[in-house]
Design a protein around this motif. Structure first.
Motif, PDB file in Angstrom:
ATOM      1  N   ARG A  62       0.877  -1.177   0.000  1.00 32.85           N
ATOM      2  CA  ARG A  62       0.000   0.000   0.000  1.00 32.85           C
ATOM      3  C   ARG A  62       0.911   1.222   0.000  1.00 32.85           C
ATOM      4  N   VAL A  63       0.693   2.085  -0.962  1.00 34.57           N
ATOM      5  CA  VAL A  63       1.489   3.301  -1.074  1.00 34.57           C
ATOM      6  C   VAL A  63       0.573   4.497  -0.913  1.00 34.57           C
ATOM      7  N   THR A  64       1.027   5.471  -0.148  1.00 38.61           N
ATOM      8  CA  THR A  64       0.311   6.733  -0.033  1.00 38.61           C
ATOM      9  C   THR A  64       1.203   7.856  -0.524  1.00 38.61           C
ATOM     10  N   LEU A  65       0.576   8.920  -0.949  1.00 39.81           N
ATOM     11  CA  LEU A  65       1.304  10.101  -1.403  1.00 39.81           C
ATOM     12  C   LEU A  65       0.610  11.335  -0.871  1.00 39.81           C
ATOM     13  N   ASP A  66       1.357  12.193  -0.227  1.00 42.40           N
ATOM     14  CA  ASP A  66       0.849  13.467   0.267  1.00 42.40           C
ATOM     15  C   ASP A  66       1.689  14.564  -0.384  1.00 42.40           C
ATOM     16  N   THR A  67       1.178  15.143  -1.446  1.00 48.78           N
ATOM     17  CA  THR A  67       1.966  16.139  -2.178  1.00 48.78           C
ATOM     18  C   THR A  67       2.098  17.440  -1.397  1.00 48.78           C
ATOM     19  N   SER A  68       1.177  17.697  -0.475  1.00 50.05           N
ATOM     20  CA  SER A  68       1.292  18.926   0.326  1.00 50.05           C
ATOM     21  C   SER A  68       2.478  18.822   1.289  1.00 50.05           C
ATOM     22  N   LYS A  69       2.745  17.600   1.753  1.00 51.13           N
ATOM     23  CA  LYS A  69       3.886  17.392   2.647  1.00 51.13           C
ATOM     24  C   LYS A  69       5.102  16.874   1.901  1.00 51.13           C
ATOM     25  N   LYS A  70       4.940  16.631   0.604  1.00 50.86           N
ATOM     26  CA  LYS A  70       6.016  16.073  -0.212  1.00 50.86           C
ATOM     27  C   LYS A  70       6.552  14.791   0.446  1.00 50.86           C
ATOM     28  N   SER A  71       5.643  13.871   0.666  1.00 50.15           N
ATOM     29  CA  SER A  71       6.053  12.622   1.313  1.00 50.15           C
ATOM     30  C   SER A  71       5.211  11.469   0.804  1.00 50.15           C
ATOM     31  N   SER A  72       5.788  10.274   0.930  1.00 49.94           N
ATOM     32  CA  SER A  72       5.111   9.049   0.531  1.00 49.94           C
ATOM     33  C   SER A  72       5.454   7.965   1.544  1.00 49.94           C
ATOM     34  N   SER A  73       4.577   6.993   1.649  1.00 52.42           N
ATOM     35  CA  SER A  73       4.894   5.852   2.499  1.00 52.42           C
ATOM     36  C   SER A  73       4.601   4.564   1.755  1.00 52.42           C
ATOM     37  N   LEU A  74       5.384   3.561   2.067  1.00 55.76           N
ATOM     38  CA  LEU A  74       5.181   2.213   1.528  1.00 55.76           C
ATOM     39  C   LEU A  74       4.921   1.289   2.706  1.00 55.76           C
ATOM     40  N   LEU A  75       3.781   0.640   2.669  1.00 55.05           N
ATOM     41  CA  LEU A  75       3.420  -0.325   3.706  1.00 55.05           C
ATOM     42  C   LEU A  75       3.421  -1.714   3.097  1.00 55.05           C
ATOM     43  N   ILE A  76       4.160  -2.625   3.720  1.00 59.88           N
ATOM     44  CA  ILE A  76       4.126  -4.021   3.325  1.00 59.88           C
ATOM     45  C   ILE A  76       3.415  -4.771   4.447  1.00 59.88           C
ATOM     46  N   THR A  77       2.300  -5.367   4.147  1.00 57.31           N
ATOM     47  CA  THR A  77       1.550  -6.071   5.186  1.00 57.31           C
ATOM     48  C   THR A  77       1.968  -7.537   5.230  1.00 57.31           C
ATOM     49  N   ALA A  78       1.796  -8.129   6.407  1.00 57.61           N
ATOM     50  CA  ALA A  78       2.077  -9.559   6.599  1.00 57.61           C
ATOM     51  C   ALA A  78       3.424  -9.935   5.996  1.00 57.61           C
ATOM     52  N   SER A  79       4.467  -9.333   6.498  1.00 59.56           N
ATOM     53  CA  SER A  79       5.789  -9.484   5.880  1.00 59.56           C
ATOM     54  C   SER A  79       6.257 -10.945   5.877  1.00 59.56           C
ATOM     55  N   ARG A  80       7.080 -11.226   4.878  1.00 60.28           N
ATOM     56  CA  ARG A  80       7.640 -12.576   4.705  1.00 60.28           C
ATOM     57  C   ARG A  80       9.155 -12.467   4.622  1.00 60.28           C
ATOM     58  N   ALA A  81       9.827 -13.567   4.840  1.00 59.06           N
ATOM     59  CA  ALA A  81      11.292 -13.574   4.769  1.00 59.06           C
ATOM     60  C   ALA A  81      11.776 -13.067   3.411  1.00 59.06           C
ATOM     61  N   ALA A  82      11.027 -13.386   2.360  1.00 61.78           N
ATOM     62  CA  ALA A  82      11.421 -12.979   1.003  1.00 61.78           C
ATOM     63  C   ALA A  82      11.326 -11.475   0.787  1.00 61.78           C
ATOM     64  N   ASP A  83      10.697 -10.765   1.713  1.00 64.77           N
ATOM     65  CA  ASP A  83      10.617  -9.305   1.595  1.00 64.77           C
ATOM     66  C   ASP A  83      11.906  -8.631   2.034  1.00 64.77           C
ATOM     67  N   THR A  84      12.825  -9.388   2.619  1.00 62.74           N
ATOM     68  CA  THR A  84      14.113  -8.830   3.023  1.00 62.74           C
ATOM     69  C   THR A  84      14.823  -8.280   1.798  1.00 62.74           C
ATOM     70  N   ALA A  85      15.091  -6.972   1.807  1.00 63.45           N
ATOM     71  CA  ALA A  85      15.667  -6.290   0.647  1.00 63.45           C
ATOM     72  C   ALA A  85      15.855  -4.827   1.003  1.00 63.45           C
ATOM     73  N   SER A  86      16.416  -4.075   0.068  1.00 63.41           N
ATOM     74  CA  SER A  86      16.426  -2.616   0.196  1.00 63.41           C
ATOM     75  C   SER A  86      15.297  -2.052  -0.640  1.00 63.41           C
ATOM     76  N   TYR A  87      14.657  -1.033  -0.118  1.00 64.22           N
ATOM     77  CA  TYR A  87      13.518  -0.414  -0.797  1.00 64.22           C
ATOM     78  C   TYR A  87      13.847   1.049  -1.060  1.00 64.22           C
ATOM     79  N   PHE A  88      13.643   1.447  -2.297  1.00 66.66           N
ATOM     80  CA  PHE A  88      13.961   2.806  -2.712  1.00 66.66           C
ATOM     81  C   PHE A  88      12.719   3.502  -3.240  1.00 66.66           C
TER      82      PHE A  88
END
Lengths: 111, 114
Positions: A62-88
Protein backbone atom coordinates in the motif's frame (compact mmCIF):
# COMPACT_ATOMS: atom_id res chain seq x y z
CA UNK A 1 18.63 19.16 -5.21
CA UNK A 2 18.21 15.84 -3.52
CA UNK A 3 14.97 13.99 -3.98
CA UNK A 4 13.51 10.92 -2.36
CA UNK A 5 15.06 10.52 1.07
CA UNK A 6 13.78 7.44 2.82
CA UNK A 7 13.47 6.71 6.48
CA UNK A 8 14.23 4.71 8.41
CA UNK A 9 17.59 3.78 6.92
CA UNK A 10 17.22 0.27 8.33
CA UNK A 11 14.27 -1.66 9.71
CA UNK A 12 14.09 -5.11 11.31
CA UNK A 13 10.73 -6.67 12.04
CA UNK A 14 9.35 -10.10 12.79
CA UNK A 15 7.86 -12.13 10.00
CA UNK A 16 4.15 -11.50 9.79
CA UNK A 17 4.35 -7.91 11.03
CA UNK A 18 3.74 -4.89 8.85
CA UNK A 19 6.63 -2.79 7.60
CA UNK A 20 6.29 0.93 6.90
CA UNK A 21 8.88 2.97 5.07
CA UNK A 22 8.68 6.68 4.40
CA UNK A 23 10.04 8.89 1.68
CA UNK A 24 10.32 12.66 1.51
CA UNK A 25 11.20 14.78 -1.49
CA UNK A 26 11.82 18.42 -2.23
CA UNK A 27 10.45 19.52 -5.60
CA UNK A 28 7.19 19.06 -7.48
CA UNK A 29 6.82 15.69 -9.11
CA UNK A 30 4.85 13.96 -11.83
CA UNK A 31 4.90 10.63 -10.04
CA UNK A 32 6.71 8.62 -7.40
CA UNK A 33 7.84 5.04 -7.74
CA UNK A 34 8.99 2.42 -5.27
CA UNK A 35 11.60 -0.18 -6.15
CA UNK A 36 13.01 -3.22 -4.37
CA UNK A 37 16.59 -4.38 -4.61
CA UNK A 38 17.80 -7.69 -3.30
CA UNK A 39 21.47 -7.66 -2.34
CA UNK A 40 23.64 -7.25 -5.41
CA UNK A 41 20.70 -7.57 -7.77
CA UNK A 42 18.68 -5.37 -10.05
CA UNK A 43 15.96 -2.86 -9.26
CA UNK A 44 12.49 -4.35 -9.34
CA UNK A 45 9.64 -1.95 -9.90
CA UNK A 46 6.94 -2.30 -7.26
CA UNK A 47 4.43 0.46 -7.74
CA UNK A 48 3.96 3.90 -9.27
CA UNK A 49 1.71 6.56 -7.80
CA UNK A 50 0.90 9.69 -9.73
CA UNK A 51 0.84 13.16 -8.27
CA UNK A 52 -2.97 13.29 -8.48
CA UNK A 53 -3.37 10.02 -6.56
CA UNK A 54 -3.40 9.70 -2.79
CA UNK A 55 -3.29 5.96 -2.26
CA UNK A 56 -2.61 2.86 -4.30
CA UNK A 57 -2.63 -0.85 -3.57
CA UNK A 58 -0.89 -3.79 -5.15
CA UNK A 59 -1.19 -7.12 -3.38
CA UNK A 60 0.39 -6.70 0.06
CA UNK A 61 1.72 -3.25 -0.84
CA UNK A 62 0.00 0.00 0.00
CA UNK A 63 1.49 3.30 -1.07
CA UNK A 64 0.31 6.73 -0.03
CA UNK A 65 1.30 10.10 -1.40
CA UNK A 66 0.85 13.47 0.27
CA UNK A 67 1.97 16.14 -2.18
CA UNK A 68 1.29 18.93 0.33
CA UNK A 69 3.89 17.39 2.65
CA UNK A 70 6.02 16.07 -0.21
CA UNK A 71 6.05 12.62 1.31
CA UNK A 72 5.11 9.05 0.53
CA UNK A 73 4.89 5.85 2.50
CA UNK A 74 5.18 2.21 1.53
CA UNK A 75 3.42 -0.32 3.71
CA UNK A 76 4.13 -4.02 3.33
CA UNK A 77 1.55 -6.07 5.19
CA UNK A 78 2.08 -9.56 6.60
CA UNK A 79 5.79 -9.48 5.88
CA UNK A 80 7.64 -12.58 4.70
CA UNK A 81 11.29 -13.57 4.77
CA UNK A 82 11.42 -12.98 1.00
CA UNK A 83 10.62 -9.31 1.60
CA UNK A 84 14.11 -8.83 3.02
CA UNK A 85 15.67 -6.29 0.65
CA UNK A 86 16.43 -2.62 0.20
CA UNK A 87 13.52 -0.41 -0.80
CA UNK A 88 13.96 2.81 -2.71
CA UNK A 89 11.62 5.57 -3.61
CA UNK A 90 12.32 7.39 -6.84
CA UNK A 91 10.76 10.65 -7.89
CA UNK A 92 10.10 11.96 -11.34
CA UNK A 93 10.58 15.73 -11.03
CA UNK A 94 8.12 17.81 -12.96
CA UNK A 95 9.28 18.57 -16.50
CA UNK A 96 11.98 15.94 -16.25
CA UNK A 97 12.06 12.48 -17.81
CA UNK A 98 14.52 10.90 -15.40
CA UNK A 99 13.92 9.60 -11.89
CA UNK A 100 16.03 10.32 -8.84
CA UNK A 101 16.56 7.76 -6.11
CA UNK A 102 16.81 8.10 -2.39
CA UNK A 103 19.32 6.20 -0.29
CA UNK A 104 16.88 3.45 0.50
CA UNK A 105 15.61 1.56 3.51
CA UNK A 106 17.19 -1.80 4.30
CA UNK A 107 14.41 -4.07 5.48
CA UNK A 108 15.24 -7.25 7.33
CA UNK A 109 12.49 -9.72 8.13
CA UNK A 110 13.33 -11.88 11.13
CA UNK A 111 12.06 -15.48 11.13
CA UNK B 1 6.75 -9.84 -19.04
CA UNK B 2 9.18 -7.88 -21.22
CA UNK B 3 12.42 -7.02 -19.53
CA UNK B 4 15.58 -4.99 -19.92
CA UNK B 5 18.59 -7.23 -20.41
CA UNK B 6 22.19 -6.31 -19.72
CA UNK B 7 25.53 -7.87 -20.56
CA UNK B 8 27.97 -8.68 -19.14
CA UNK B 9 26.67 -9.39 -15.68
CA UNK B 10 30.15 -8.91 -14.27
CA UNK B 11 33.34 -7.54 -15.78
CA UNK B 12 36.78 -7.07 -14.29
CA UNK B 13 39.04 -4.67 -16.11
CA UNK B 14 42.43 -3.07 -15.70
CA UNK B 15 42.58 0.62 -14.89
CA UNK B 16 42.90 2.62 -18.10
CA UNK B 17 41.13 0.06 -20.26
CA UNK B 18 38.01 0.77 -22.25
CA UNK B 19 34.79 -0.95 -21.25
CA UNK B 20 31.53 -1.29 -23.13
CA UNK B 21 28.40 -2.26 -21.24
CA UNK B 22 25.50 -3.45 -23.32
CA UNK B 23 21.78 -3.22 -22.84
CA UNK B 24 18.72 -4.32 -24.74
CA UNK B 25 15.83 -2.11 -23.61
CA UNK B 26 12.21 -3.17 -23.85
CA UNK B 27 11.34 -3.12 -27.53
CA UNK B 28 8.62 -0.47 -27.75
CA UNK B 29 10.21 1.92 -25.27
CA UNK B 30 11.38 5.35 -26.29
CA UNK B 31 13.51 6.62 -23.41
CA UNK B 32 16.70 4.94 -22.24
CA UNK B 33 18.87 5.51 -19.21
CA UNK B 34 22.06 4.54 -17.50
CA UNK B 35 22.38 4.69 -13.74
CA UNK B 36 25.14 3.50 -11.48
CA UNK B 37 25.37 2.34 -7.88
CA UNK B 38 28.67 2.30 -6.06
CA UNK B 39 28.67 -0.49 -3.48
CA UNK B 40 26.57 0.47 -0.48
CA UNK B 41 25.54 3.82 -1.92
CA UNK B 42 22.52 5.26 -3.64
CA UNK B 43 21.55 4.75 -7.26
CA UNK B 44 22.82 7.71 -9.27
CA UNK B 45 21.58 9.01 -12.59
CA UNK B 46 24.17 9.13 -15.37
CA UNK B 47 22.41 9.87 -18.64
CA UNK B 48 19.10 9.78 -20.45
CA UNK B 49 18.69 9.19 -24.17
CA UNK B 50 15.72 9.95 -26.38
CA UNK B 51 15.23 10.27 -30.11
CA UNK B 52 18.81 9.14 -30.79
CA UNK B 53 20.45 11.76 -28.68
CA UNK B 54 21.36 12.50 -25.09
CA UNK B 55 18.53 14.40 -23.44
CA UNK B 56 20.20 14.91 -20.08
CA UNK B 57 23.41 13.93 -18.34
CA UNK B 58 24.72 14.29 -14.82
CA UNK B 59 28.02 15.68 -13.61
CA UNK B 60 29.28 12.12 -13.31
CA UNK B 61 28.86 11.61 -17.04
CA UNK B 62 32.06 13.34 -18.13
CA UNK B 63 34.07 13.02 -21.34
CA UNK B 64 35.17 9.50 -20.40
CA UNK B 65 31.60 8.28 -20.85
CA UNK B 66 29.60 7.92 -24.02
CA UNK B 67 26.38 6.23 -25.04
CA UNK B 68 25.26 4.86 -28.33
CA UNK B 69 22.27 3.18 -29.86
CA UNK B 70 23.99 1.50 -32.78
CA UNK B 71 20.90 -0.30 -34.05
CA UNK B 72 17.22 -0.61 -33.23
CA UNK B 73 17.70 -2.78 -30.18
CA UNK B 74 21.00 -2.18 -28.38
CA UNK B 75 21.97 0.68 -26.10
CA UNK B 76 25.57 0.84 -24.95
CA UNK B 77 27.58 2.68 -22.35
CA UNK B 78 31.28 3.12 -23.07
CA UNK B 79 33.88 4.14 -20.53
CA UNK B 80 37.00 5.12 -22.43
CA UNK B 81 39.70 4.91 -19.79
CA UNK B 82 38.43 3.32 -16.61
CA UNK B 83 39.43 4.55 -13.19
CA UNK B 84 39.28 2.72 -9.87
CA UNK B 85 36.34 4.89 -8.84
CA UNK B 86 34.33 3.66 -11.83
CA UNK B 87 33.87 0.35 -10.00
CA UNK B 88 30.13 0.08 -9.50
CA UNK B 89 26.96 -1.63 -10.62
CA UNK B 90 25.69 -0.04 -13.81
CA UNK B 91 21.99 -0.23 -14.52
CA UNK B 92 20.29 0.28 -17.83
CA UNK B 93 16.65 1.30 -17.81
CA UNK B 94 13.91 2.13 -20.26
CA UNK B 95 10.62 4.00 -20.30
CA UNK B 96 7.84 3.51 -22.79
CA UNK B 97 6.68 7.12 -22.90
CA UNK B 98 6.33 10.06 -20.58
CA UNK B 99 2.70 9.25 -19.85
CA UNK B 100 3.31 5.66 -18.75
CA UNK B 101 5.83 6.73 -16.15
CA UNK B 102 7.15 3.33 -15.09
CA UNK B 103 10.88 2.98 -15.66
CA UNK B 104 12.07 -0.63 -15.89
CA UNK B 105 15.58 -1.59 -14.90
CA UNK B 106 17.85 -4.40 -15.92
CA UNK B 107 19.72 -6.68 -13.54
CA UNK B 108 22.82 -4.56 -13.82
CA UNK B 109 26.44 -5.03 -14.84
CA UNK B 110 29.02 -5.21 -12.07
CA UNK B 111 32.18 -3.42 -13.15
CA UNK B 112 35.30 -3.94 -11.10
CA UNK B 113 38.32 -1.84 -12.03
CA UNK B 114 41.62 -3.13 -10.68
Amino acid sequence: SQQGEEDPQALSIQEGENATMNCSYKTSINNLQWYRQNSGRGLVHLILIRSNEREKHSGRLRVTLDTSKKSSSLLITASRAADTASYFCATDPYRDDKIIFGKGTRLHILP
Amino acid sequence: EPEVTQTPSHQVTQMGQEVILRCVPISNHLYFYWYRQILGQKVEFLVSFYNNEISEKSEIFDDQFSVERPDGSNFTLKIRSTKLEDSAMYFCASLKDEWTGTIYFGEGSWLTVV
